[in-house]
Design a protein around this motif. Structure first.
Motif, PDB file in Angstrom:
ATOM      1  N   ALA A   1       0.855  -1.195   0.000  1.00 23.86           N
ATOM      2  CA  ALA A   1       0.000   0.000   0.000  1.00 23.86           C
ATOM      3  C   ALA A   1       0.887   1.239   0.000  1.00 23.86           C
ATOM      4  O   ALA A   1       1.909   1.284   0.680  1.00 23.86           O
ATOM      5  CB  ALA A   1      -0.906  -0.001   1.222  1.00 23.86           C
ATOM      6  N   ASP A   2       0.505   2.258  -0.756  1.00 25.69           N
ATOM      7  CA  ASP A   2       1.290   3.489  -0.828  1.00 25.69           C
ATOM      8  C   ASP A   2       0.883   4.508   0.227  1.00 25.69           C
ATOM      9  O   ASP A   2       1.653   5.414   0.553  1.00 25.69           O
ATOM     10  CB  ASP A   2       1.160   4.115  -2.219  1.00 25.69           C
ATOM     11  N   ALA A   3      -0.316   4.388   0.744  1.00 32.89           N
ATOM     12  CA  ALA A   3      -0.783   5.289   1.799  1.00 32.89           C
ATOM     13  C   ALA A   3      -1.998   4.658   2.454  1.00 32.89           C
ATOM     14  O   ALA A   3      -2.708   3.855   1.836  1.00 32.89           O
ATOM     15  CB  ALA A   3      -1.128   6.664   1.242  1.00 32.89           C
ATOM     16  N   LEU A   4      -2.239   5.039   3.713  1.00 27.21           N
ATOM     17  CA  LEU A   4      -3.397   4.549   4.455  1.00 27.21           C
ATOM     18  C   LEU A   4      -4.320   5.721   4.765  1.00 27.21           C
ATOM     19  O   LEU A   4      -3.878   6.748   5.283  1.00 27.21           O
ATOM     20  CB  LEU A   4      -2.966   3.878   5.760  1.00 27.21           C
TER      21      LEU A   4
ATOM     22  N   TYR B   1      -6.965   6.957  17.517  1.00 26.58           N
ATOM     23  CA  TYR B   1      -6.633   5.728  16.795  1.00 26.58           C
ATOM     24  C   TYR B   1      -5.565   5.996  15.735  1.00 26.58           C
ATOM     25  O   TYR B   1      -4.626   5.216  15.550  1.00 26.58           O
ATOM     26  CB  TYR B   1      -7.870   5.159  16.106  1.00 26.58           C
ATOM     27  N   ALA B   2      -5.741   7.111  15.022  1.00 23.05           N
ATOM     28  CA  ALA B   2      -4.854   7.426  13.906  1.00 23.05           C
ATOM     29  C   ALA B   2      -3.419   7.626  14.374  1.00 23.05           C
ATOM     30  O   ALA B   2      -2.467   7.254  13.687  1.00 23.05           O
ATOM     31  CB  ALA B   2      -5.357   8.664  13.166  1.00 23.05           C
TER      32      ALA B   2
ATOM     33  N   CYS C   1      -3.263   9.261   6.312  1.00 24.52           N
ATOM     34  CA  CYS C   1      -4.233  10.354   6.184  1.00 24.52           C
ATOM     35  C   CYS C   1      -5.167  10.371   7.393  1.00 24.52           C
ATOM     36  O   CYS C   1      -5.698   9.332   7.790  1.00 24.52           O
ATOM     37  CB  CYS C   1      -5.054  10.177   4.902  1.00 24.52           C
ATOM     38  N   LEU C   2      -5.360  11.559   7.963  1.00 25.44           N
ATOM     39  CA  LEU C   2      -6.316  11.743   9.059  1.00 25.44           C
ATOM     40  C   LEU C   2      -7.637  12.248   8.497  1.00 25.44           C
ATOM     41  O   LEU C   2      -7.657  13.197   7.719  1.00 25.44           O
ATOM     42  CB  LEU C   2      -5.769  12.756  10.068  1.00 25.44           C
TER      43      LEU C   2
ATOM     44  N   ALA D   1      -2.320  18.226  12.650  1.00 26.00           N
ATOM     45  CA  ALA D   1      -2.147  16.897  12.042  1.00 26.00           C
ATOM     46  C   ALA D   1      -0.865  16.848  11.205  1.00 26.00           C
ATOM     47  O   ALA D   1      -0.099  15.875  11.276  1.00 26.00           O
ATOM     48  CB  ALA D   1      -3.356  16.554  11.175  1.00 26.00           C
ATOM     49  N   LEU D   2      -0.629  17.882  10.419  1.00 30.18           N
ATOM     50  CA  LEU D   2       0.582  17.918   9.594  1.00 30.18           C
ATOM     51  C   LEU D   2       1.837  17.958  10.464  1.00 30.18           C
ATOM     52  O   LEU D   2       2.829  17.287  10.172  1.00 30.18           O
ATOM     53  CB  LEU D   2       0.549  19.132   8.665  1.00 30.18           C
ATOM     54  N   GLU D   3       1.786  18.717  11.557  1.00 27.49           N
ATOM     55  CA  GLU D   3       2.936  18.805  12.448  1.00 27.49           C
ATOM     56  C   GLU D   3       3.201  17.479  13.162  1.00 27.49           C
ATOM     57  O   GLU D   3       4.351  17.147  13.472  1.00 27.49           O
ATOM     58  CB  GLU D   3       2.709  19.923  13.468  1.00 27.49           C
ATOM     59  N   GLU D   4       2.135  16.705  13.429  1.00 29.86           N
ATOM     60  CA  GLU D   4       2.293  15.407  14.082  1.00 29.86           C
ATOM     61  C   GLU D   4       2.894  14.353  13.158  1.00 29.86           C
ATOM     62  O   GLU D   4       3.368  13.319  13.621  1.00 29.86           O
ATOM     63  CB  GLU D   4       0.945  14.897  14.599  1.00 29.86           C
ATOM     64  N   GLY D   5       2.818  14.588  11.854  1.00 30.15           N
ATOM     65  CA  GLY D   5       3.385  13.627  10.919  1.00 30.15           C
ATOM     66  C   GLY D   5       2.397  13.033   9.940  1.00 30.15           C
ATOM     67  O   GLY D   5       2.789  12.236   9.080  1.00 30.15           O
ATOM     68  N   PHE D   6       1.112  13.401  10.055  1.00 31.99           N
ATOM     69  CA  PHE D   6       0.151  12.942   9.056  1.00 31.99           C
ATOM     70  C   PHE D   6       0.480  13.616   7.725  1.00 31.99           C
ATOM     71  O   PHE D   6       0.758  14.817   7.671  1.00 31.99           O
ATOM     72  CB  PHE D   6      -1.283  13.266   9.471  1.00 31.99           C
TER      73      PHE D   6
END
Length: 207
Positions: free
Chosen positions: A78-81, A139-140, A153-154, A167-172
């Motif tokens: 998978a390339d992304a979740l 969960y994410a 992806c969140l 979310a972006l700062e957390e690493g999503f």
């Protein structure tokens, strides 16, 4: 169908495709392997998976099983979740938090017996659940830590700039928005542009 195989409540098989998470993963992984084989390695394959089925805890997919699913999907190409949740056929509006438009549903129902049943018992079949911002984030975060090499992806209750930036700062790698864009498509445009600028800046700075 893949979600039904993964959820222990809907998957009641007793063969190699039911029971343990290893068995319940067998069919979804075969699907992913077949897709990857057909499209090759230079075609992006995103996988949308549940982090919760929105069922009572004794029936819901456990967090360890969710994390094992994420790692297996990563291993199988998978390339992304894209992390979602809910089992609409079993939990009504389990994912759609907030007030339930019961009267609108009654009006849209064609037969009078069904209208009456929905009016009397709809509150039990599709109960209202208080809305909260980014309701899948807990969960994410666990899934984000469990995988090592693919974007995550969140989604779910992402409706303001601070949530997106957080979310972006957390690493999503990205977020998905639906209702906020549908309800206020023009009002969300400035937020979209600001977030794109922030995301582009993070990319340039190596984050």
């Amino acid at each position: 169908m893949n979600i039904q195989f993964l959820c222990p409540f809907t998957n009641t098989r007793t063969d190699e495709y039911g029971g343990s998470i290893t068995n319940r993963l067998r069919f979804p992984l075969r699907v992913l392997d077949s897709i990857r084989s057909a499209v090759g390695t230079d075609f992006t394959v995103l996988v949308k998976m549940n982090v919760t089925d929105a069922l009572p805890r004794m029936f819901d997919t456990s967090l360890p099983d969710v994390l094992e699913t994420a790692r297996a999907l990563e291993t199988h190409g998978a390339d992304a979740l894209v992390l979602s949740g809910g089992t609409v056929s079993r939990s009504g509006f389990g994912m759609l938090l907030g007030d339930v438009p019961l009267w609108d549903m009654v009006q849209a129902t064609p037969s009078w017996p069904k209208k009456a049943a929905l009016l009397c018992f709809g509150w039990a079949y599709v109960p209202s659940t208080p809305y909260r911002e980014a309701f899948f984030r807990g969960y994410a975060r666990a899934v984000l830590k469990a995988v090592t090499s693919i974007p995550v992806c969140l989604l779910g209750g992402v409706s303001n700039r601070s949530t997106i930036e957080g979310a972006l700062e957390e690493g999503f790698a990205f977020v998905q928005m639906a209702r906020s864009c549908a309800v206020e498509p023009m009002g969300m445009r400035p937020v979209h542009m600001e977030v794109l600028i922030v995301a582009f800046g993070m990319i340039l700075s190596g984050h």
